[in-house]
Scaffold this active site. Structure first.
Site, PDB file in Angstrom:
ATOM      1  N   VAL A 139      25.926  50.274  53.121  1.00  0.00           N
ATOM      2  CA  VAL A 139      27.176  49.597  52.790  1.00  0.00           C
ATOM      3  C   VAL A 139      26.962  48.544  51.708  1.00  0.00           C
ATOM      4  O   VAL A 139      25.915  47.890  51.656  1.00  0.00           O
ATOM      5  CB  VAL A 139      27.802  48.953  54.061  1.00  0.00           C
ATOM      6  CG1 VAL A 139      26.878  47.918  54.669  1.00  0.00           C
ATOM      7  CG2 VAL A 139      29.157  48.343  53.771  1.00  0.00           C
ATOM      8  N   CYS A 140      27.947  48.394  50.821  1.00  0.00           N
ATOM      9  CA  CYS A 140      28.006  47.291  49.861  1.00  0.00           C
ATOM     10  C   CYS A 140      29.438  46.750  49.906  1.00  0.00           C
ATOM     11  O   CYS A 140      30.112  46.890  50.926  1.00  0.00           O
ATOM     12  CB  CYS A 140      27.597  47.743  48.455  1.00  0.00           C
ATOM     13  SG  CYS A 140      28.715  48.949  47.714  1.00  0.00           S
ATOM     14  N   ARG A 141      29.919  46.122  48.851  1.00  0.00           N
ATOM     15  CA  ARG A 141      31.266  45.571  48.883  1.00  0.00           C
ATOM     16  C   ARG A 141      32.326  46.662  48.871  1.00  0.00           C
ATOM     17  O   ARG A 141      33.257  46.645  49.663  1.00  0.00           O
ATOM     18  CB  ARG A 141      31.494  44.594  47.723  1.00  0.00           C
ATOM     19  CG  ARG A 141      32.887  43.944  47.783  1.00  0.00           C
ATOM     20  CD  ARG A 141      33.088  42.905  46.682  1.00  0.00           C
ATOM     21  NE  ARG A 141      33.003  43.523  45.382  1.00  0.00           N
ATOM     22  CZ  ARG A 141      32.226  43.086  44.377  1.00  0.00           C
ATOM     23  NH1 ARG A 141      31.487  42.020  44.527  1.00  0.00           N
ATOM     24  NH2 ARG A 141      32.202  43.714  43.230  1.00  0.00           N
TER      25      ARG A 141
END
Length: 111
Positions: free
Chosen positions: A61-63
């Site tokens: 996951v990232c932004r």
């Protein structure tokens, strides 16, 4: 971007026992992250790949899903077959009402 070919899940599809790998920068992590997530900034992945499980579900996951898609592709090219991208990243995680914690004394948020 090669996200179309990558395995992915939505925020509500993440298995409860998944290894959630958060590849955002330290300030983004401090502002808000999923409980139980593991923080490993994207630029540190090549040097710290041994920390990433090769079995079980690993959700990256990232932004918003771009950086994590790059990491999923990189890991798949290096032999990982158990990694999936979190579609929409932490933005969609928060929008789906999934739990979040912060490390900076402020209410948990996505920056």
């Amino acid at each position: 971007m090669f996200a179309a070919n990558l395995p992915s899940v939505t925020a509500t599809q993440v298995p409860t026992d998944a290894y959630l790998l958060d590849v955002r920068e330290p300030d983004e992590w401090a502002a808000g992250h999923a409980p139980g997530a593991h923080h490993l900034p994207m630029m540190e992945i090549p040097a710290r790949m041994s920390e990433i499980p090769t079995d079980g579900d690993v959700v990256v996951v990232c932004r918003s899903g771009g950086r994590s898609a790059q990491v999923v592709g990189y890991l798949m090219n290096n032999g990982w077959d158990n990694v999936r991208n979190l579609d929409g990243g932490m933005r969609d995680w928060a929008a789906a009402g999934q739990p979040m914690l912060s490390e900076d004394g402020q209410p948990a948020r996505v920056i």
